[in-house]
Design a protein around this motif. Sequence first.
Motif, PDB file in Angstrom:
ATOM      1  N   LEU A 144       0.810  -1.219   0.000  1.00  0.00           N
ATOM      2  CA  LEU A 144       0.000   0.000   0.000  1.00  0.00           C
ATOM      3  C   LEU A 144       0.841   1.266   0.000  1.00  0.00           C
ATOM      4  CD1 LEU A 144      -2.629  -1.095   2.687  1.00  0.00           C
ATOM      5  CD2 LEU A 144      -2.841  -1.213   0.208  1.00  0.00           C
ATOM      6  N   THR A 145       2.148   1.140   0.176  1.00  0.00           N
ATOM      7  CA  THR A 145       3.035   2.306   0.223  1.00  0.00           C
ATOM      8  C   THR A 145       3.724   2.456  -1.127  1.00  0.00           C
ATOM      9  OG1 THR A 145       4.722   0.868   1.208  1.00  0.00           O
ATOM     10  CG2 THR A 145       3.386   2.172   2.701  1.00  0.00           C
ATOM     11  N   ASN A 146       3.324   3.494  -1.869  1.00  0.00           N
ATOM     12  CA  ASN A 146       3.728   3.592  -3.274  1.00  0.00           C
ATOM     13  C   ASN A 146       4.787   4.651  -3.552  1.00  0.00           C
ATOM     14  OD1 ASN A 146       1.653   1.679  -3.967  1.00  0.00           O
ATOM     15  ND2 ASN A 146       0.158   3.339  -3.788  1.00  0.00           N
ATOM     16  N   PHE A 147       5.182   5.408  -2.540  1.00  0.00           N
ATOM     17  CA  PHE A 147       6.132   6.494  -2.773  1.00  0.00           C
ATOM     18  C   PHE A 147       7.399   6.266  -1.950  1.00  0.00           C
ATOM     19  CE2 PHE A 147       2.082   8.248  -3.955  1.00  0.00           C
ATOM     20  CZ  PHE A 147       2.362   9.055  -5.049  1.00  0.00           C
ATOM     21  N   LYS A 148       8.537   6.620  -2.539  1.00  0.00           N
ATOM     22  CA  LYS A 148       9.824   6.511  -1.849  1.00  0.00           C
ATOM     23  C   LYS A 148      10.118   7.830  -1.128  1.00  0.00           C
ATOM     24  CE  LYS A 148      11.847   3.196  -5.102  1.00  0.00           C
ATOM     25  NZ  LYS A 148      12.976   2.930  -6.033  1.00  0.00           N
ATOM     26  N   PHE A 149      10.507   7.710   0.131  1.00  0.00           N
ATOM     27  CA  PHE A 149      10.725   8.926   0.923  1.00  0.00           C
ATOM     28  C   PHE A 149      11.882   9.751   0.382  1.00  0.00           C
ATOM     29  CE2 PHE A 149      12.393  11.344   4.524  1.00  0.00           C
ATOM     30  CZ  PHE A 149      11.248  11.987   4.934  1.00  0.00           C
ATOM     31  N   GLU A 150      12.859   9.108  -0.205  1.00  0.00           N
ATOM     32  CA  GLU A 150      14.009   9.876  -0.714  1.00  0.00           C
ATOM     33  C   GLU A 150      13.619  10.827  -1.845  1.00  0.00           C
ATOM     34  OE1 GLU A 150      14.589   5.504  -2.102  1.00  0.00           O
ATOM     35  OE2 GLU A 150      13.895   6.591  -0.329  1.00  0.00           O
ATOM     36  N   ASN A 151      12.414  10.636  -2.415  1.00  0.00           N
ATOM     37  CA  ASN A 151      11.959  11.514  -3.503  1.00  0.00           C
ATOM     38  C   ASN A 151      10.863  12.476  -3.050  1.00  0.00           C
ATOM     39  OD1 ASN A 151      13.674  10.057  -5.242  1.00  0.00           O
ATOM     40  ND2 ASN A 151      12.056   8.584  -5.736  1.00  0.00           N
ATOM     41  N   PHE A 152      10.677  12.664  -1.725  1.00  0.00           N
ATOM     42  CA  PHE A 152       9.529  13.452  -1.268  1.00  0.00           C
ATOM     43  C   PHE A 152       9.636  14.918  -1.678  1.00  0.00           C
ATOM     44  CE2 PHE A 152      12.317  14.590   2.271  1.00  0.00           C
ATOM     45  CZ  PHE A 152      11.875  15.849   2.650  1.00  0.00           C
ATOM     46  N   LYS A 153      10.851  15.442  -1.843  1.00  0.00           N
ATOM     47  CA  LYS A 153      10.997  16.845  -2.236  1.00  0.00           C
ATOM     48  C   LYS A 153      10.580  17.086  -3.679  1.00  0.00           C
ATOM     49  CE  LYS A 153      14.697  17.789   1.081  1.00  0.00           C
ATOM     50  NZ  LYS A 153      16.098  18.239   1.291  1.00  0.00           N
ATOM     51  N   GLU A 154      10.552  16.041  -4.485  1.00  0.00           N
ATOM     52  CA  GLU A 154      10.058  16.158  -5.861  1.00  0.00           C
ATOM     53  C   GLU A 154       8.570  15.772  -5.950  1.00  0.00           C
ATOM     54  OE1 GLU A 154      12.854  14.235  -5.184  1.00  0.00           O
ATOM     55  OE2 GLU A 154      14.231  15.910  -5.609  1.00  0.00           O
ATOM     56  N   ASP A 155       8.153  14.776  -5.173  1.00  0.00           N
ATOM     57  CA  ASP A 155       6.778  14.276  -5.277  1.00  0.00           C
ATOM     58  C   ASP A 155       5.766  15.201  -4.613  1.00  0.00           C
ATOM     59  OD1 ASP A 155       7.555  12.025  -6.685  1.00  0.00           O
ATOM     60  OD2 ASP A 155       7.831  10.802  -4.886  1.00  0.00           O
ATOM     61  N   LEU A 156       6.080  15.729  -3.427  1.00  0.00           N
ATOM     62  CA  LEU A 156       5.093  16.535  -2.700  1.00  0.00           C
ATOM     63  C   LEU A 156       4.713  17.829  -3.434  1.00  0.00           C
ATOM     64  CD1 LEU A 156       6.007  16.117   1.084  1.00  0.00           C
ATOM     65  CD2 LEU A 156       3.986  15.328  -0.128  1.00  0.00           C
ATOM     66  N   PRO A 157       5.638  18.602  -4.002  1.00  0.00           N
ATOM     67  CA  PRO A 157       5.201  19.785  -4.759  1.00  0.00           C
ATOM     68  C   PRO A 157       4.296  19.439  -5.933  1.00  0.00           C
ATOM     69  CG  PRO A 157       7.537  19.932  -4.252  1.00  0.00           C
ATOM     70  CD  PRO A 157       7.110  18.556  -3.871  1.00  0.00           C
ATOM     71  N   ARG A 158       4.597  18.324  -6.604  1.00  0.00           N
ATOM     72  CA  ARG A 158       3.742  17.916  -7.732  1.00  0.00           C
ATOM     73  C   ARG A 158       2.343  17.548  -7.247  1.00  0.00           C
ATOM     74  NH1 ARG A 158       2.848  12.849  -9.255  1.00  0.00           N
ATOM     75  NH2 ARG A 158       4.642  12.098  -8.055  1.00  0.00           N
ATOM     76  N   ILE A 159       2.249  16.895  -6.094  1.00  0.00           N
ATOM     77  CA  ILE A 159       0.944  16.467  -5.588  1.00  0.00           C
ATOM     78  C   ILE A 159       0.157  17.639  -4.997  1.00  0.00           C
ATOM     79  CG2 ILE A 159      -0.155  15.041  -3.794  1.00  0.00           C
ATOM     80  CD1 ILE A 159       2.168  13.037  -4.252  1.00  0.00           C
TER      81      ILE A 159
END
Length: 490
Positions: free
Chosen positions: A211-226
Motif C-alpha cells: 500500500l506504500t507507493n512512494f519513496k521517501f528519498e523523492n519526497f521533495k520532488e513528489d510533494l510539490p507535484r501532488i
Amino acid sequence: MSNKQPKAGNEQDSNPSTTSTDDVNVTQNQIQNFCLRRTPNMGVDDVCNQPEYQQSTSSSSDTTRSGSSAQLQYMKAANDVRKINKGLQNAQVNLEVKNLMIVTKLNDLFLVYLTRELVEWLLKNFPSINVYVEETLKDDPKFNTEGIYKDAKCIENKIFFWTPQFVKQHNLFFDMVITMGGDGTVLYVSTIFQQSVPPVLSFSLGSLGFLTNFKFENFKEDLPRILNHKIKSSLRMRLQCTVYRNKSNDNSIDLSEDSSTISPPLATVPFELKSSSTDQTMTIFSIHHVLNEITIDRGPGPFLTNLEIYGDDFFMTNAQGDGLIVATPTGSTAYSLSAGGSLVCPTVNAIALTPICPHTLSFRPIILPDSVCLKIKVSMKSRGSAWASFDGKSRTELRPGDYVKISCSSFSFPTVSSTDEQFIRNISRTLNWNVREQQKSFTNLLSSKNKKNFVKENKAKKEADELESSSSDEIEIQIKDKNKKKAVNK
C-alpha cells in the motif's frame, strides 16, 4: 475537506449518421449525475427505475415502446454505468490542502527523525499548511517542536497535534494524510477514519509495502507535484461489517486496542440497519469499516468453527474448519493470499471469500460481486465460540446465534496513485509474481578442450541465426516495395 471531484467525461458517438448527439449527451449527463449522487448501494436495475433515467429515455424514438424496450434500457444503463466507472477511475482530483495530517510508526526511532525532517521542509516550502502530528510527539525531545520552528524560521504556530478522539470528532477536518511506515500504518489510518477518509499518501518505510507507493528519498520532488497539481486517486473498496448479537449473549467479550475509535456510537447507526433486523432477539453490537479483511476463526478454542454462510439471505453453505476470511481486493494480497485465495486487482469491486483449513477439501475460495450482502452466523450447533477480527486491530467474540453482516462500505479509502501499473509493479516487487529462474550454463563443467569447441560452435550458430533473420527482413522489405509499386500503378 475541499476536494473537487471532476465528473467523468462523456463519450460521444463519432458516427456522423447519429440523429441526435445532443440527446445522447443529455441522457449520459442525467445518468452520470444520478450515479454520482445516489449509487453507493444501488444496482443497475435501480438506475433503470429512477425518474431521471425514465425521463431521459422517454423522448427517444417510438421503437423503444416495443416489448424489448425494458431490456434495451437495462443494457444501456449497464453500459453507461461502466463508462462512468471507467471515468471515475481515470479522474483527477485538485487538492486544496490546508490541514495536513502525518501518521508515523512511532516505535521506530529513525522514523521520528524522518518525520521531523518532513515537517521542517513543509514549514519552509508550504507555510500556509497546518501540519498535524500525533500528540505523543508533543513533548518528545527527539521531535523537538521548538527546534523545528527555529530551524524553519517559522514565526507562526503551524504544528498541531492530533489524537484518535480528535479525528473521530472532526471527520472532515483533514485534507490529506501522509503515512510514515508500512502497510500496518496505512491500516491504522483506515481504523481511525471509520467514515469519510481524506486522500492518503504513503511513503514506503516498512518491510513489504503493498500500500506504500512512494519513496521517501523523492519526497521533495513528489510533494510539490501532488500539492500544486491535480492527482489521480485510487478509491479502494472497504467492507462494512455489522455485528449482530443475540441478547442472551450480552456477556460476550470485545477485545479492542481502543474501543472508542473502532466503532461509531450506536446512535449513529444508519436507519436502514436499525430497521433491517426484524428479529427482536438480536441487537447491533458494533460496526466496523475494514480495508483488508474480516477474519472469523475459532480463536483460542479447541473446536472447529461451525459457520452458516448466507448471501442476500440465501443459504450458501455451512463452513466447518479453522475459520473464514472475507477480504477486499486490497486485502487479497494479505491473509487471504496466505490461505490460498486469489489475487484481485484493487480497481475491481469484488469480495473474496476464503476458507481457512476447511474440513472438506472441496471448499475452495470464491470471488463474489460487491453487490452481495453476506451474513456469517455461528451455528446454534457449534460446540464453541468464534472470534471476529477486523483488519487485525480488534477482536470480538461471537457466540452461537450471533452473526456478522458484511457488505460494500459507502466510505471508500482513497490513496494517491503513483503510476497506473502500480498493482502489477507491487506484486512483482514484493511477491516475485511469475518470476522463474533462467536456465543455467554448465560450461564450467567442461574440460578446456571441449569448452573451446563449444564456444566455437555456439558462435557459428549465433552468426547463422543473425544471417537468417536479416535475410528474412530483407525479403519483407522487398515485398512491401512491390506492393507499393502495384498500388501506385493502379
